[in-house]
Design an enzyme around this catalytic site. Structure first.
Site, PDB file in Angstrom:
ATOM      1  N   PRO A   2      62.367  62.129 107.193  1.00 35.95           N
ATOM      2  CA  PRO A   2      63.393  62.501 106.647  1.00 35.95           C
ATOM      3  C   PRO A   2      62.820  63.003 105.167  1.00 35.95           C
ATOM      4  CG  PRO A   2      63.780  60.453 107.306  1.00 35.95           C
ATOM      5  CD  PRO A   2      63.156  60.084 107.824  1.00 35.95           C
ATOM      6  N   GLU A   3      63.313  64.721 105.550  1.00 36.14           N
ATOM      7  CA  GLU A   3      63.085  64.909 104.034  1.00 36.14           C
ATOM      8  C   GLU A   3      64.205  63.924 103.079  1.00 36.14           C
ATOM      9  OE1 GLU A   3      60.544  68.077 104.066  1.00 36.14           O
ATOM     10  OE2 GLU A   3      60.129  67.839 106.107  1.00 36.14           O
ATOM     11  N   LYS A  51      62.935  60.586  98.857  1.00 34.04           N
ATOM     12  CA  LYS A  51      62.724  59.523 100.295  1.00 34.04           C
ATOM     13  C   LYS A  51      63.586  57.887  99.964  1.00 34.04           C
ATOM     14  CE  LYS A  51      59.653  62.764 102.026  1.00 34.04           C
ATOM     15  NZ  LYS A  51      58.249  63.256 102.804  1.00 34.04           N
ATOM     16  N   ASN A 165      57.266  67.169 105.947  1.00 37.14           N
ATOM     17  CA  ASN A 165      56.558  68.140 106.348  1.00 37.14           C
ATOM     18  C   ASN A 165      57.299  69.035 106.863  1.00 37.14           C
ATOM     19  OD1 ASN A 165      53.646  68.256 106.999  1.00 37.14           O
ATOM     20  ND2 ASN A 165      54.652  68.666 109.679  1.00 37.14           N
ATOM     21  N   ARG A 250      48.973  65.421 108.527  1.00 38.15           N
ATOM     22  CA  ARG A 250      49.984  66.336 109.044  1.00 38.15           C
ATOM     23  C   ARG A 250      49.869  67.287 110.099  1.00 38.15           C
ATOM     24  NH1 ARG A 250      55.012  64.747 106.686  1.00 38.15           N
ATOM     25  NH2 ARG A 250      54.729  62.535 106.011  1.00 38.15           N
TER      26      ARG A 250
END
Length: 275
Positions: A2-3, A51, A165, A250
């Protein structure tokens, strides 16, 4: 993963359901805290930190949780059936007379003294959605390693907290720089920092991580998860690769024309600090 805006909304949900109410149910289903007794204590507040989630509880305690890739908190009414996953995936349960919050697949469940919260989150840079946001300090941290690729610098939570990401890819596009562009070569890096703050702020109360200004599901992003599709600006096909060293590498997406440079020749083995 999650962002920061998603974690912000989760904190609001938990705060609304739990804050100011006495716990009638409290289970931490992890070995380190399985015997912790929290019932009868009042939840004071639930705060996001990058986060991370900090649930502060009466008596000077904080429940620190992190969602990482698969974790999720869900709230239910007192008589509502839980539906977030099988019972064996539940790591935490906090309930009162009105609501129950259930944490599924949480990789981090840590009970600590509130005065020791810095042990869990003290390494983080300025929080893009927090009261401590400081753009100058974030830029200073980013600039400390000018040779580091832009995408990895943005993902490093020690520089600024909250970017995942999706935003790392989208910010690279909006900056007109490939993911491998050294941070020191980015034009007007202060604008990148300001844009990161603006985007997360705009999206903190809505889902979708919208960066284009268009909330339609297939129009929300410039490059993220659009490999092989035409760039929304120039029509060039969006490219896809990976950045960073396994297992923390990533996926990156970019437009070879709008984000110039020989991106693949800039591969790096430096991984992001993603927590």
């Amino acid at each position: 993963m999650p962002e920061g805006d998603s974690v912000f909304r989760t904190a609001r949900m938990l705060h609304s359901a739990l804050a100011g109410r006495e716990l009638t149910t409290a289970e931490l289903r992890v070995p380190a805290h399985a015997t912790a007794e929290l019932t009868g204590r009042q939840v004071l507040e639930v705060l996001p930190r990058g986060k991370h989630l900090l649930t502060r509880i009466e008596g000077g305690l904080t429940l620190h949780t992190h969602l990482r890739m698969d974790g999720r908190w869900q709230t239910y009414g007192s008589s509502e059936r839980w539906g977030g996953g099988p019972a064996w995936q539940i790591r935490a349960v906090l309930g009162n007379a009105q609501h129950t919050a259930v944490g599924y697949r949480l990789p981090v469940v840590e009970l600590l003294r509130t005065g020791e919260e810095q042990r869990a989150v003290g390494h983080l840079g300025p929080d893009l959605l927090g009261p401590d946001w400081d753009a100058d300090r974030a830029l200073q941290r980013l600039s400390a390693d000018p040779g580091r690729p832009l995408a990895l610098a943005l993902l490093d939570q020690r520089n600024l907290a909250g970017i995942g990401n999706v935003y790392a890819n989208e910010l690279c596009f909006l900056a007109g720089a490939g993911p491998w562009t050294p941070f020191g070569e980015v034009a007007r890096p202060d604008r990148v920092v300001a844009l990161a703050h603006r985007l997360l702020g705009l999206n903190r109360l809505r889902s979708g991580h919208i960066t284009t200004g268009d909330a339609r599901a297939d129009r929300r992003h410039w490059v993220y998860r659009r490999a092989g599709q035409p760039c929304r600006r120039c029509g060039t096909r969006i490219a896809r690769s990976t950045i960073g060293a396994p297992p923390q590498d990533r996926i990156v997406f970019w437009c070879p024309r709008c984000q110039p440079g020989d991106a693949l020749s800039r591969r790096t083995e430096h991984s992001p600090e993603t927590v």
